[in-house]
Design an enzyme around this catalytic site. Sequence first.
Site, PDB file in Angstrom:
ATOM      1  N   HIS A   8       0.829  -1.209   0.000  1.00  0.00           N
ATOM      2  CA  HIS A   8       0.000   0.000   0.000  1.00  0.00           C
ATOM      3  C   HIS A   8       0.865   1.262   0.000  1.00  0.00           C
ATOM      4  CE1 HIS A   8      -2.875   2.840   2.185  1.00  0.00           C
ATOM      5  NE2 HIS A   8      -3.482   2.564   1.051  1.00  0.00           N
ATOM      6  N   GLU A  36       0.442  -0.548  -4.781  1.00  0.00           N
ATOM      7  CA  GLU A  36      -0.652   0.410  -4.926  1.00  0.00           C
ATOM      8  C   GLU A  36      -0.106   1.826  -4.781  1.00  0.00           C
ATOM      9  OE1 GLU A  36      -3.934   3.057  -3.411  1.00  0.00           O
ATOM     10  OE2 GLU A  36      -2.018   2.515  -2.471  1.00  0.00           O
ATOM     11  N   ASP A  38      -1.147   6.352  -5.653  1.00  0.00           N
ATOM     12  CA  ASP A  38      -2.175   7.351  -5.942  1.00  0.00           C
ATOM     13  C   ASP A  38      -1.631   8.384  -6.916  1.00  0.00           C
ATOM     14  OD1 ASP A  38      -4.121   6.638  -3.563  1.00  0.00           O
ATOM     15  OD2 ASP A  38      -2.123   6.789  -2.698  1.00  0.00           O
ATOM     16  N   HIS A  51      -1.021  11.043  -2.255  1.00  0.00           N
ATOM     17  CA  HIS A  51      -2.360  10.633  -1.834  1.00  0.00           C
ATOM     18  C   HIS A  51      -3.294  11.806  -1.559  1.00  0.00           C
ATOM     19  CE1 HIS A  51      -5.451   9.547   1.178  1.00  0.00           C
ATOM     20  NE2 HIS A  51      -5.563   8.440   0.451  1.00  0.00           N
ATOM     21  N   GLU A 110      -4.396   4.297  -8.350  1.00  0.00           N
ATOM     22  CA  GLU A 110      -5.640   4.969  -8.008  1.00  0.00           C
ATOM     23  C   GLU A 110      -5.691   6.352  -8.651  1.00  0.00           C
ATOM     24  OE1 GLU A 110      -8.304   6.758  -4.323  1.00  0.00           O
ATOM     25  OE2 GLU A 110      -6.738   5.281  -3.872  1.00  0.00           O
TER      26      GLU A 110
END
Length: 256
Positions: A8, A36, A38, A51, A110
């Site tokens: 993450h 993962e 952003d 993020h 994301e």
Amino acid sequence: MNHLCVAHRGFSGIAPENTMAAFKLALEQPFVHWVELDVQLSKDGVPVVIHDFTLERTTNGIGKVKDSDWKALQQLDAGSWKSAEYRGEIIPSLAQVLDLCRGRVSLNIELKTAGDMYPGLEKAVLREIVMRGMEGEVVLTSFERAALRRAKELSPEIRTGLIIDARPDDLATQLEQLHCTFLSIGYPRLDRNLMKDLTGRGIAVMAWTVDDRRIMRRLSSMHPELMICTNWPDRWEQVFLLSKHRMWHYIRKLIR
């Protein structure tokens, strides 16, 4: 291997999230299958990896990400908030992260947006992915359904996934309508029936964000294909790899 490990925002338990240090540390772990991250846009349209919509929590900057151009964002310290060891870490561009990870690990990217905050975000992200021929190595995910629709319109073959922290009764139908084959869901919303239903429909499911070893073990019993997203990939290793090693060691002793 079952229960694929997703780092993450990189190995963010140790290194500052969404920095090259966190991504490099994740890649050093041979059991990390996915990373993962952003993505937002700078004022001048560069896809950047961060993020929060604002800069204060993870950098020494002030204001909104979208109000700073790429040159200004590169001057910020994105590491000191975590520890002095990471002083000088910068906000990376998506291009830098793609170049680092290409051919080494799959990416859950994301699309960090809300409403019309970032016109052109999907196009800019897809441009970087296609330029590197990485369409098969990524999934584009978002809470923002309009962003997923735009991504599919621009690139029908790109894999997309909904992010949700809820459990609507028609979740499978929603995913089908969005043409999503991936679901990123808050782990408390999961159970065996939902996992069986979604995987039976060809939906890959990732549970976020799981840092407790006991919860990892409980989730693992729901379905062998559930992906585990964690800030601490080493805890994933302790639960899954070391447990399997101990089991095989015990079996070998029994059959001697």
